[in-house]
Design a protein around this motif. Sequence first.
Motif, PDB file in Angstrom:
ATOM      1  N   GLU A   1       0.842  -1.207   0.000  1.00 13.95           N
ATOM      2  CA  GLU A   1       0.000   0.000   0.000  1.00 13.95           C
ATOM      3  C   GLU A   1       0.875   1.255   0.000  1.00 13.95           C
ATOM      4  O   GLU A   1       0.578   2.221  -0.706  1.00 13.95           O
ATOM      5  CB  GLU A   1      -0.925  -0.011   1.219  1.00 13.95           C
TER       6      GLU A   1
ATOM      7  N   LYS B   1       2.254   1.755  -3.443  1.00 17.19           N
ATOM      8  CA  LYS B   1       1.202   2.267  -4.332  1.00 17.19           C
ATOM      9  C   LYS B   1       1.037   3.771  -4.135  1.00 17.19           C
ATOM     10  O   LYS B   1       0.946   4.523  -5.107  1.00 17.19           O
ATOM     11  CB  LYS B   1      -0.113   1.539  -4.053  1.00 17.19           C
ATOM     12  N   ARG B   2       0.992   4.223  -2.869  1.00 18.44           N
ATOM     13  CA  ARG B   2       0.858   5.666  -2.593  1.00 18.44           C
ATOM     14  C   ARG B   2       2.069   6.427  -3.105  1.00 18.44           C
ATOM     15  O   ARG B   2       1.943   7.515  -3.663  1.00 18.44           O
ATOM     16  CB  ARG B   2       0.663   5.899  -1.095  1.00 18.44           C
TER      17      ARG B   2
ATOM     18  N   GLU C   1       1.756   6.721  -6.899  1.00 17.89           N
ATOM     19  CA  GLU C   1       0.754   7.725  -7.258  1.00 17.89           C
ATOM     20  C   GLU C   1       1.315   9.133  -7.085  1.00 17.89           C
ATOM     21  O   GLU C   1       1.123   9.996  -7.937  1.00 17.89           O
ATOM     22  CB  GLU C   1      -0.514   7.540  -6.425  1.00 17.89           C
TER      23      GLU C   1
END
Length: 118
Positions: free
Chosen positions: A36, A39-40, A43
Amino acid sequence: MPDGREVFVEVSASYITYKGRPAILLVIRNVTEKLEMEKRYREFFENTLDMIIVTDLKGNFVEVNREFERISGYRKEEVIGKNFREFFSEDEAENVFRMYNKAFKEKRPLYGLEFIQN
């Protein structure tokens, strides 16, 4: 998981002897939070309004973000694996190298670097 949560794990297995008998030792690590965070980061990396460039220690492009592509006019595929010196005049490349080298040696961020791109 019993409560329906999806958990991502990393598994490593090793052959061992346990109490005098052959066995397999499994180490299972929960990597859900790590994935996670990655992923952040991805982004942020792709959607920030700042150019982000990652190079190896020789100055070869390893990764660039969308803003780099937008501002520089180069596509990621055109620069990855190439040396930054290919995109600057000799004087500009030497200036960038000196500043980059100073930041690396002093283990400090590099601010205020101005350059003219070829």
